[in-house]
Design a protein around this motif. Structure first.
Motif, short mmCIF file in Angstrom:
data_model
loop_
_atom_site.label_atom_id
_atom_site.label_comp_id
_atom_site.label_asym_id
_atom_site.label_seq_id
_atom_site.Cartn_x
_atom_site.Cartn_y
_atom_site.Cartn_z
N ALA A 1 0.82 -1.21 0.00
CA ALA A 1 0.00 0.00 0.00
C ALA A 1 0.86 1.26 0.00
N CYS A 2 2.04 1.17 0.55
CA CYS A 2 2.94 2.33 0.54
C CYS A 2 3.76 2.40 -0.74
N THR A 3 4.14 1.25 -1.25
CA THR A 3 5.03 1.21 -2.40
C THR A 3 4.37 1.75 -3.67
N VAL A 4 3.16 1.32 -3.93
CA VAL A 4 2.50 1.70 -5.19
C VAL A 4 2.29 3.22 -5.27
N PRO A 5 1.65 3.88 -4.28
CA PRO A 5 1.49 5.33 -4.41
C PRO A 5 2.81 6.10 -4.32
N THR A 6 3.77 5.58 -3.58
CA THR A 6 5.06 6.26 -3.49
C THR A 6 5.76 6.24 -4.84
N ARG A 7 5.74 5.10 -5.51
CA ARG A 7 6.33 5.04 -6.86
C ARG A 7 5.63 5.98 -7.82
N ARG A 8 4.30 6.05 -7.70
CA ARG A 8 3.53 6.94 -8.56
C ARG A 8 3.91 8.40 -8.27
N ALA A 9 4.05 8.74 -6.99
CA ALA A 9 4.39 10.11 -6.62
C ALA A 9 5.82 10.45 -7.03
N LEU A 10 6.72 9.47 -6.99
CA LEU A 10 8.11 9.75 -7.38
C LEU A 10 8.25 9.94 -8.88
N ARG A 11 7.34 9.39 -9.67
CA ARG A 11 7.41 9.57 -11.13
C ARG A 11 6.95 10.94 -11.58
N ILE A 12 6.20 11.63 -10.70
CA ILE A 12 5.71 12.96 -11.05
C ILE A 12 6.86 13.96 -10.88
N ALA A 13 6.96 14.87 -11.79
CA ALA A 13 7.98 15.92 -11.68
C ALA A 13 7.65 16.78 -10.46
N PRO A 14 8.68 17.23 -9.72
CA PRO A 14 8.42 18.01 -8.51
C PRO A 14 7.56 19.24 -8.75
N ILE A 15 7.74 19.92 -9.87
CA ILE A 15 6.96 21.13 -10.13
C ILE A 15 5.48 20.79 -10.36
N ASP A 16 5.24 19.61 -10.99
CA ASP A 16 3.85 19.19 -11.22
C ASP A 16 3.19 18.80 -9.89
N ALA A 17 3.94 18.16 -9.02
CA ALA A 17 3.40 17.78 -7.71
C ALA A 17 3.03 19.01 -6.91
N LEU A 18 3.86 20.02 -6.98
CA LEU A 18 3.56 21.26 -6.25
C LEU A 18 2.39 22.01 -6.88
N ARG A 19 2.30 22.01 -8.18
CA ARG A 19 1.24 22.71 -8.87
C ARG A 19 -0.11 22.04 -8.65
N ASN A 20 -0.18 20.73 -8.72
CA ASN A 20 -1.45 20.01 -8.60
C ASN A 20 -2.00 20.01 -7.19
N GLU A 21 -1.14 19.95 -6.20
CA GLU A 21 -1.61 19.87 -4.83
C GLU A 21 -1.80 21.23 -4.20
N GLY A 22 -1.19 22.26 -4.75
CA GLY A 22 -1.21 23.57 -4.14
C GLY A 22 -2.51 24.22 -4.34
#
Length: 170
Positions: free
Chosen positions: A149-170
């Motif tokens: 349960a931790c591995t699957v979403p963590t891998r998905r989150a690590l594949r996202i570019a940092p700027i996209d992660a900040l933009r989508n969640e902000g």
């Protein structure tokens, strides 16, 4: 078997309304009860398997949601230079600590339940070993589910570019 007809006649002479069952050898007397007991044990095992799978799916959903909600944090850590291995390890350690706390809280209750069961049945031998194996199997399943349960979403989150992660969640 030889005395059965004579005993039947004696019983009918004493009380004609008495119901006398067919004689059964002692070694065959409880055969029917074993089928019931086996069916009962199989039913309980099936119920435990269903409950374990429901608990595992609920655990997977909750941990997956918690890790998915940390996408912004993961993006910030990746942007600051944290390695993917370190992020994955931190997420997994947090989940294992939470599952371990749950197991440590649940083990005394499971042990007390097993003790009461053994006291009630008055049996020993292989039952404690079977109960311990079942507990270890259940804990192992929950640990593996929590890591998945931790591995699957963590891998998905690590594949996202940092700027996209900040933009989508902000």
């Amino acid at each position: 078997a030889v005395l059965a007809p004579r005993l039947h006649r004696v019983a009918m002479a004493i009380d004609p309304n008495a119901v006398v069952a067919m004689p059964v050898p002692l070694d065959q007397m409880f055969e029917g009860d074993w089928y019931f007991l086996r069916a009962l044990v199989l039913g309980v095992a099936l119920l435990v398997a269903v409950l374990l799978s429901l608990a595992a799916s609920a655990l997977y959903a909750i941990l997956s949601l918690v890790v998915s909600q940390r996408t912004r944090e993961i993006g910030i850590r990746v942007a600051l230079g944290a390695s993917q291995w370190r992020i994955a390890r931190d997420v997994a350690v947090r989940a294992v600590v939470q599952i371990g706390a749950g197991v440590l809280l649940g083990l005394p209750f499971a042990g007390a339940l097993c003790y009461e069961f053994l006291e009630m049945t008055g049996s020993g031998g292989s039952i404690p070993a079977a109960v311990m194996m079942a507990l270890l199997l259940g804990m192992s399943v929950m640990l593996l589910v929590s890591l998945a349960a931790c591995t699957v979403p963590t891998r998905r989150a690590l594949r996202i570019a940092p700027i996209d992660a900040l933009r989508n969640e902000g």
